[in-house]
Design a protein around this motif. Structure first.
Motif, PDB file in Angstrom:
ATOM      1  N   SER A   1       0.868  -1.179   0.000  1.00 28.11           N
ATOM      2  CA  SER A   1       0.000   0.000   0.000  1.00 28.11           C
ATOM      3  C   SER A   1       0.898   1.220   0.000  1.00 28.11           C
ATOM      4  O   SER A   1       1.748   1.387   0.875  1.00 28.11           O
ATOM      5  CB  SER A   1      -0.899   0.006   1.235  1.00 28.11           C
ATOM      6  OG  SER A   1      -1.851  -1.015   1.151  1.00 28.11           O
ATOM      7  N   ARG A   2       0.715   2.062  -1.006  1.00 26.16           N
ATOM      8  CA  ARG A   2       1.550   3.254  -1.190  1.00 26.16           C
ATOM      9  C   ARG A   2       0.893   4.427  -0.466  1.00 26.16           C
ATOM     10  O   ARG A   2      -0.250   4.766  -0.731  1.00 26.16           O
ATOM     11  CB  ARG A   2       1.730   3.517  -2.666  1.00 26.16           C
ATOM     12  CG  ARG A   2       2.497   2.366  -3.359  1.00 26.16           C
ATOM     13  CD  ARG A   2       2.436   2.450  -4.862  1.00 26.16           C
ATOM     14  NE  ARG A   2       2.883   3.713  -5.389  1.00 26.16           N
ATOM     15  CZ  ARG A   2       4.150   4.024  -5.664  1.00 26.16           C
ATOM     16  NH1 ARG A   2       5.098   3.135  -5.462  1.00 26.16           N
ATOM     17  NH2 ARG A   2       4.466   5.201  -6.147  1.00 26.16           N
ATOM     18  N   VAL A   3       1.638   5.035   0.452  1.00 25.84           N
ATOM     19  CA  VAL A   3       1.101   6.029   1.376  1.00 25.84           C
ATOM     20  C   VAL A   3       1.727   7.400   1.142  1.00 25.84           C
ATOM     21  O   VAL A   3       2.934   7.510   0.936  1.00 25.84           O
ATOM     22  CB  VAL A   3       1.376   5.595   2.840  1.00 25.84           C
ATOM     23  CG1 VAL A   3       0.815   6.612   3.827  1.00 25.84           C
ATOM     24  CG2 VAL A   3       0.810   4.205   3.110  1.00 25.84           C
ATOM     25  N   VAL A   4       0.883   8.442   1.194  1.00 27.89           N
ATOM     26  CA  VAL A   4       1.349   9.826   1.211  1.00 27.89           C
ATOM     27  C   VAL A   4       0.947  10.416   2.563  1.00 27.89           C
ATOM     28  O   VAL A   4      -0.202  10.297   2.979  1.00 27.89           O
ATOM     29  CB  VAL A   4       0.743  10.663   0.064  1.00 27.89           C
ATOM     30  CG1 VAL A   4       1.056  12.141   0.245  1.00 27.89           C
ATOM     31  CG2 VAL A   4       1.257  10.183  -1.280  1.00 27.89           C
ATOM     32  N   ILE A   5       1.911  11.047   3.236  1.00 29.34           N
ATOM     33  CA  ILE A   5       1.661  11.702   4.520  1.00 29.34           C
ATOM     34  C   ILE A   5       1.679  13.207   4.296  1.00 29.34           C
ATOM     35  O   ILE A   5       2.639  13.746   3.748  1.00 29.34           O
ATOM     36  CB  ILE A   5       2.738  11.320   5.553  1.00 29.34           C
ATOM     37  CG1 ILE A   5       2.731   9.807   5.780  1.00 29.34           C
ATOM     38  CG2 ILE A   5       2.527  12.084   6.863  1.00 29.34           C
ATOM     39  CD1 ILE A   5       3.926   9.293   6.570  1.00 29.34           C
ATOM     40  N   ILE A   6       0.596  13.873   4.725  1.00 27.72           N
ATOM     41  CA  ILE A   6       0.505  15.336   4.628  1.00 27.72           C
ATOM     42  C   ILE A   6       0.316  15.852   6.054  1.00 27.72           C
ATOM     43  O   ILE A   6      -0.753  15.696   6.645  1.00 27.72           O
ATOM     44  CB  ILE A   6      -0.671  15.774   3.733  1.00 27.72           C
ATOM     45  CG1 ILE A   6      -0.598  15.089   2.373  1.00 27.72           C
ATOM     46  CG2 ILE A   6      -0.681  17.303   3.594  1.00 27.72           C
ATOM     47  CD1 ILE A   6      -1.867  15.204   1.556  1.00 27.72           C
ATOM     48  N   GLU A   7       1.374  16.447   6.591  1.00 25.83           N
ATOM     49  CA  GLU A   7       1.382  16.898   7.989  1.00 25.83           C
ATOM     50  C   GLU A   7       2.354  18.065   8.108  1.00 25.83           C
ATOM     51  O   GLU A   7       3.512  17.950   7.706  1.00 25.83           O
ATOM     52  CB  GLU A   7       1.819  15.745   8.894  1.00 25.83           C
ATOM     53  CG  GLU A   7       2.151  16.095  10.303  1.00 25.83           C
ATOM     54  CD  GLU A   7       1.010  16.723  11.071  1.00 25.83           C
ATOM     55  OE1 GLU A   7       1.190  17.872  11.533  1.00 25.83           O
ATOM     56  OE2 GLU A   7      -0.045  16.078  11.224  1.00 25.83           O
TER      57      GLU A   7
ATOM     58  N   THR B   1       7.841   6.747  10.262  1.00 26.93           N
ATOM     59  CA  THR B   1       8.452   5.600  10.918  1.00 26.93           C
ATOM     60  C   THR B   1       7.425   4.510  11.195  1.00 26.93           C
ATOM     61  O   THR B   1       7.675   3.325  10.938  1.00 26.93           O
ATOM     62  CB  THR B   1       9.139   6.034  12.234  1.00 26.93           C
ATOM     63  OG1 THR B   1      10.135   7.010  11.927  1.00 26.93           O
ATOM     64  CG2 THR B   1       9.776   4.855  12.941  1.00 26.93           C
ATOM     65  N   LEU B   2       6.262   4.897  11.705  1.00 23.55           N
ATOM     66  CA  LEU B   2       5.210   3.926  11.995  1.00 23.55           C
ATOM     67  C   LEU B   2       4.754   3.201  10.733  1.00 23.55           C
ATOM     68  O   LEU B   2       4.586   1.978  10.727  1.00 23.55           O
ATOM     69  CB  LEU B   2       4.014   4.607  12.661  1.00 23.55           C
ATOM     70  CG  LEU B   2       4.220   5.075  14.097  1.00 23.55           C
ATOM     71  CD1 LEU B   2       3.041   5.920  14.562  1.00 23.55           C
ATOM     72  CD2 LEU B   2       4.421   3.884  15.021  1.00 23.55           C
ATOM     73  N   VAL B   3       4.564   3.950   9.664  1.00 26.94           N
ATOM     74  CA  VAL B   3       4.103   3.343   8.408  1.00 26.94           C
ATOM     75  C   VAL B   3       5.182   2.419   7.845  1.00 26.94           C
ATOM     76  O   VAL B   3       4.901   1.286   7.451  1.00 26.94           O
ATOM     77  CB  VAL B   3       3.716   4.433   7.372  1.00 26.94           C
ATOM     78  CG1 VAL B   3       3.474   3.816   6.006  1.00 26.94           C
ATOM     79  CG2 VAL B   3       2.475   5.184   7.842  1.00 26.94           C
TER      80      VAL B   3
ATOM     81  N   VAL C   1       5.872   4.404   2.361  1.00 25.00           N
ATOM     82  CA  VAL C   1       5.681   5.849   2.225  1.00 25.00           C
ATOM     83  C   VAL C   1       6.318   6.281   0.911  1.00 25.00           C
ATOM     84  O   VAL C   1       7.515   6.094   0.701  1.00 25.00           O
ATOM     85  CB  VAL C   1       6.303   6.621   3.412  1.00 25.00           C
ATOM     86  CG1 VAL C   1       6.196   8.128   3.178  1.00 25.00           C
ATOM     87  CG2 VAL C   1       5.635   6.233   4.716  1.00 25.00           C
ATOM     88  N   VAL C   2       5.509   6.851   0.019  1.00 23.64           N
ATOM     89  CA  VAL C   2       6.028   7.318  -1.268  1.00 23.64           C
ATOM     90  C   VAL C   2       6.211   8.836  -1.293  1.00 23.64           C
ATOM     91  O   VAL C   2       6.861   9.367  -2.177  1.00 23.64           O
ATOM     92  CB  VAL C   2       5.139   6.852  -2.452  1.00 23.64           C
ATOM     93  CG1 VAL C   2       5.183   5.341  -2.576  1.00 23.64           C
ATOM     94  CG2 VAL C   2       3.720   7.352  -2.304  1.00 23.64           C
ATOM     95  N   SER C   3       5.629   9.518  -0.306  1.00 23.70           N
ATOM     96  CA  SER C   3       5.796  10.960  -0.183  1.00 23.70           C
ATOM     97  C   SER C   3       5.412  11.367   1.233  1.00 23.70           C
ATOM     98  O   SER C   3       4.459  10.843   1.800  1.00 23.70           O
ATOM     99  CB  SER C   3       4.926  11.695  -1.208  1.00 23.70           C
ATOM    100  OG  SER C   3       5.035  13.099  -1.052  1.00 23.70           O
ATOM    101  N   SER C   4       6.165  12.314   1.767  1.00 27.05           N
ATOM    102  CA  SER C   4       5.886  12.848   3.096  1.00 27.05           C
ATOM    103  C   SER C   4       6.140  14.342   3.017  1.00 27.05           C
ATOM    104  O   SER C   4       7.292  14.772   2.887  1.00 27.05           O
ATOM    105  CB  SER C   4       6.801  12.181   4.121  1.00 27.05           C
ATOM    106  OG  SER C   4       6.589  12.705   5.401  1.00 27.05           O
TER     107      SER C   4
ATOM    108  N   LEU D   1      -3.255   5.282  -0.114  1.00 20.43           N
ATOM    109  CA  LEU D   1      -3.682   5.820   1.174  1.00 20.43           C
ATOM    110  C   LEU D   1      -3.090   7.199   1.396  1.00 20.43           C
ATOM    111  O   LEU D   1      -1.900   7.415   1.173  1.00 20.43           O
ATOM    112  CB  LEU D   1      -3.223   4.879   2.301  1.00 20.43           C
ATOM    113  CG  LEU D   1      -3.502   5.289   3.734  1.00 20.43           C
ATOM    114  CD1 LEU D   1      -5.002   5.271   4.016  1.00 20.43           C
ATOM    115  CD2 LEU D   1      -2.785   4.348   4.693  1.00 20.43           C
ATOM    116  N   LEU D   2      -3.936   8.138   1.841  1.00 17.91           N
ATOM    117  CA  LEU D   2      -3.482   9.471   2.246  1.00 17.91           C
ATOM    118  C   LEU D   2      -3.648   9.597   3.749  1.00 17.91           C
ATOM    119  O   LEU D   2      -4.710   9.295   4.282  1.00 17.91           O
ATOM    120  CB  LEU D   2      -4.319  10.579   1.595  1.00 17.91           C
ATOM    121  CG  LEU D   2      -4.230  10.758   0.097  1.00 17.91           C
ATOM    122  CD1 LEU D   2      -5.214  11.828  -0.349  1.00 17.91           C
ATOM    123  CD2 LEU D   2      -2.832  11.127  -0.324  1.00 17.91           C
TER     124      LEU D   2
END
Length: 66
Positions: free
Chosen positions: A6-12, A23-25, A33-36, A54-55
């Motif tokens: 599952s490819r995840v982008v984190i927006i924070e 780190t958790l992901v 994580v593909v982008s943060s 997943l976003l």
């Protein structure tokens, strides 16, 4: 058998929180994580060319984040 990540982008906007989420992901099997990023503008640029499953989005979004 092929395992799909599952490819995840984190927006924070908070860098420390973003690092903790990353780190958790990354420590969770099956997720990558593909982008943060720290702003919605950065996320918009990345999302134009990334395939994402997943976003993770900071729901408190100040106008300065746009």
């Amino acid at each position: 058998m092929t395992v799909s990540l599952s490819r995840v982008v984190i927006i924070e906007n908070d860098e420390l929180v973003r690092t903790i989420y990353r780190t958790l992901v990354e420590d969770t099997p099956g997720f990558q994580v593909v982008s943060s990023v720290g702003t919605l503008a950065q996320a918009e640029r990345d999302l134009r060319h990334l395939q994402v499953n997943l976003l993770m989005v900071d729901i408190y979004c100040r106008p300065a984040m746009v």
